[in-house]
Design an enzyme around this catalytic site. Sequence first.
Site, mmCIF file in Angstrom:
data_model
loop_
_atom_site.group_PDB
_atom_site.id
_atom_site.type_symbol
_atom_site.label_atom_id
_atom_site.label_comp_id
_atom_site.label_asym_id
_atom_site.label_seq_id
_atom_site.Cartn_x
_atom_site.Cartn_y
_atom_site.Cartn_z
ATOM 1 N N GLU A 252 -2.714 -19.424 13.617
ATOM 2 C CA GLU A 252 -3.782 -19.016 14.537
ATOM 3 C C GLU A 252 -3.538 -19.573 15.934
ATOM 4 O O GLU A 252 -3.781 -18.897 16.935
ATOM 5 C CB GLU A 252 -5.157 -19.482 14.028
ATOM 6 C CG GLU A 252 -5.598 -18.877 12.701
ATOM 7 C CD GLU A 252 -6.035 -17.415 12.809
ATOM 8 O OE1 GLU A 252 -5.933 -16.842 13.894
ATOM 9 O OE2 GLU A 252 -6.469 -16.858 11.775
ATOM 10 N N ARG A 256 -2.650 -17.078 19.131
ATOM 11 C CA ARG A 256 -3.685 -17.008 20.181
ATOM 12 C C ARG A 256 -3.300 -17.839 21.401
ATOM 13 O O ARG A 256 -3.297 -17.339 22.525
ATOM 14 C CB ARG A 256 -5.038 -17.487 19.640
ATOM 15 C CG ARG A 256 -5.545 -16.633 18.497
ATOM 16 C CD ARG A 256 -6.902 -17.074 17.996
ATOM 17 N NE ARG A 256 -7.135 -16.563 16.644
ATOM 18 C CZ ARG A 256 -8.297 -16.117 16.195
ATOM 19 N NH1 ARG A 256 -9.358 -16.118 16.945
ATOM 20 N NH2 ARG A 256 -8.406 -15.669 14.944
ATOM 21 N N ASP A 388 -0.324 -9.499 5.697
ATOM 22 C CA ASP A 388 -0.293 -8.388 6.660
ATOM 23 C C ASP A 388 0.756 -8.519 7.756
ATOM 24 O O ASP A 388 1.683 -7.713 7.878
ATOM 25 C CB ASP A 388 -1.691 -8.177 7.277
ATOM 26 C CG ASP A 388 -2.365 -9.476 7.742
ATOM 27 O OD1 ASP A 388 -1.777 -10.553 7.560
ATOM 28 O OD2 ASP A 388 -3.473 -9.407 8.295
ATOM 29 N N GLU A 525 -7.851 -3.854 14.484
ATOM 30 C CA GLU A 525 -6.674 -3.181 13.912
ATOM 31 C C GLU A 525 -6.702 -1.658 14.046
ATOM 32 O O GLU A 525 -5.673 -1.037 14.323
ATOM 33 C CB GLU A 525 -6.499 -3.563 12.426
ATOM 34 C CG GLU A 525 -6.090 -5.018 12.201
ATOM 35 C CD GLU A 525 -7.248 -5.991 12.345
ATOM 36 O OE1 GLU A 525 -8.425 -5.549 12.294
ATOM 37 O OE2 GLU A 525 -6.995 -7.203 12.521
ATOM 38 N N THR A 612 0.694 -10.091 17.333
ATOM 39 C CA THR A 612 -0.378 -9.672 16.428
ATOM 40 C C THR A 612 -1.761 -9.965 17.006
ATOM 41 O O THR A 612 -2.770 -9.536 16.459
ATOM 42 C CB THR A 612 -0.201 -10.311 15.034
ATOM 43 O OG1 THR A 612 -1.026 -9.634 14.098
ATOM 44 C CG2 THR A 612 -0.559 -11.798 15.058
HETATM 45 C C1 DMJ Z 1 -6.487 -11.519 14.905
HETATM 46 O O1 DMJ Z 1 -6.452 -12.884 15.061
HETATM 47 C C2 DMJ Z 1 -5.108 -10.968 14.695
HETATM 48 O O2 DMJ Z 1 -5.112 -9.593 14.926
HETATM 49 C C3 DMJ Z 1 -4.568 -11.255 13.323
HETATM 50 O O3 DMJ Z 1 -3.346 -10.617 13.104
HETATM 51 C C4 DMJ Z 1 -5.541 -10.812 12.270
HETATM 52 N N1 DMJ Z 1 -6.858 -11.326 12.497
HETATM 53 C C5 DMJ Z 1 -7.436 -11.181 13.812
HETATM 54 C C6 DMJ Z 1 -8.105 -9.858 14.080
HETATM 55 O O4 DMJ Z 1 -8.591 -9.193 13.020
#
Ligand code: DMJ
Length: 621
Positions: A252, A256, A388, A525, A612
């Site tokens: 995370e 981020r 995922d 998503e 992501t």
């Molecule tokens: C985000 O932090 C990112 O997109 C991650 O890949 C999945 N969870 C959240 C959004 O749903």
Amino acid sequence: MKQGSFVLSIDSIVQNEESKKSIFRKWKRLTQCQKRIFVVLVILMSTLVYVSYNLHDIRNKHRHHKKVHREYIDEEPEHPVKDDEQYLAEYREPDHADYNAILPEDDDDDALKLQDDPEEPEYVYEDHEPNEPDEIEPERILPKQNLPSPSTTTSWRGQGKENANMTAIKEAFLHGWKGYTTFALGHDMLKPISQRHDDWFSTPSDQMALTLIDSLDTMLVMNLTAQFKEARMFVKNRLSLAPDNDRVNLFECSIRVLGGLVSTYYLTGDDLFKEKAKEIGDRLLPAITASKTLVPFSDINLKHKTTKQPAWGASSSTSEVTTIQMEFGALSYITGDNHWADAVRDVSKHVSTLTKGKLDGLVPLWIDPLTGEFATKGITYTMGARTDSYYEYLFKRWYQSGKNADYSFMVQDFQEAMDGVKKHLFGYTEPNRYLFVGEKVGSRFNPKMDHLVCYLPGTIALAVSEKKLTREWLGYAEAILETCHQFYATETGLAPEISYFNIDNPTKPDLVIHKADHFSILRPETVESYFYLWRLTKNQKYRDWGWEFFQNIQTYAKVEHGYSSIGNVESKFRPAHRDKMESFFLGETLKYLYLLFADDDMLPLSDWVFNTEAHPFRVQR
Ligand code: DMJ
């Protein structure tokens, strides 16, 4: 008994007659004027009730036809498998409240104010080429890490003008940003209803400002120069990247914070962000290098650089240890120092060589940093939570590297996994034959799909455009995205966290939502995939669907001081605001919405690749 009830009913008739008479007598005693006021009031109230009922009806009319495809189940799933239980406990709703329970909230109002910095230069952020790399030890430089030459790059902002849709989305960003800076500046998340904050990684003395960092490049994309300048001041003067918190999650924080700082450096060329990115890269690295097995630990204390396995068990999530490659790869690229990229490439190489637990390229949910192996007890295969973005980065890291042969093994793993998805996880609903990506739990097929899976059509389409999947996969991507769109066919037009599917009954609806899953944290998503499919197919429906989504956010998630996750997507009258604005709402959801309506030359996909968390990185040349 019968006689008693007869007497009772005669009595009540008599009483009824008496009360009718007394109402009539009271009415007769009223003056003419009082009678008129009474009649006008009754008419007014009936009109109000009628109009408000019909307004809701009109607003939701366009969704009604879709409702037939969906069933709403007021129950938990029958037998949640172990992985589901773990997921429910740990993942679906990251419980940042734990931290708040130990640490008092900081109510110091001054702490929330941005200070003016007279030394700040006036920034006009335009296109930028990465600076010359710093002095580094020669043996760390790989020959392929050449910085792009100016001739190979174009302006990332493009020539297009902002249209009305983009302006409306930008205003939504400003609304959320205002709530965050007013009530939660420096903290990780805004609680827009209670007008407070929520911390996850930050501590009262060390603010990591997740929402602010996640929003930096959104502000640049939206050309919000004044807001960006204020945020930069915070990064320069107040941001701490060393909170004394044992539970900072490597994944995370990488996607981020490291991702947000690197992409901001890419877009601005401002060394402040490169320096901060290096600092967080160095602080996070021990989670990878402290492991003797090449499988990273999930958690780290950024101050003391001590690592931990997850709170709930021995293993790390597969997606979490394999979704750091783009961020550390980009950090190496902008600094010219390859040790970060090498460390994460070794992780991917190791995972690639594992065989135990894999099924036609599909991987289990858990991987143990002590043994270096997948946890193979009761394996679930899914494209959703816990694996995922493993698949996402298999393709994107190769693409980001400039299709470098050193990363070919990743794109090969991606191709194999997609074959595995088709073979083991594809399912079709009844009665409308929607294609979904389900789960394999042991030998059982579970017709369930997380909203998280909706990133997949976008990544598949990108792979098709790079000829790493055949054309037929574009059809699959479009079909899965149609199913994701069906997730939104709810009362509020917002999607539940998870949907189940009817696969055998032609008389029942296609989609089934369980009560436990009917909340929405405004995830990105689906709109992410709308963005890719719009760019790659130019089918207008993706923009239409994106716009519908935006309007429903405005109707049901917008609150006075920002945007709030909602508790029940199935109730337009009581969506039940959950008092939380996730950092990815400003960082991803609104960014993809904005880009969906931008011209293709804004961050063109040939030169940029999104991590992501929707942070754009340059494709390396
Ligand atoms: C985000 O932090 C990112 O997109 C991650 O890949 C999945 N969870 C959240 C959004 O749903």
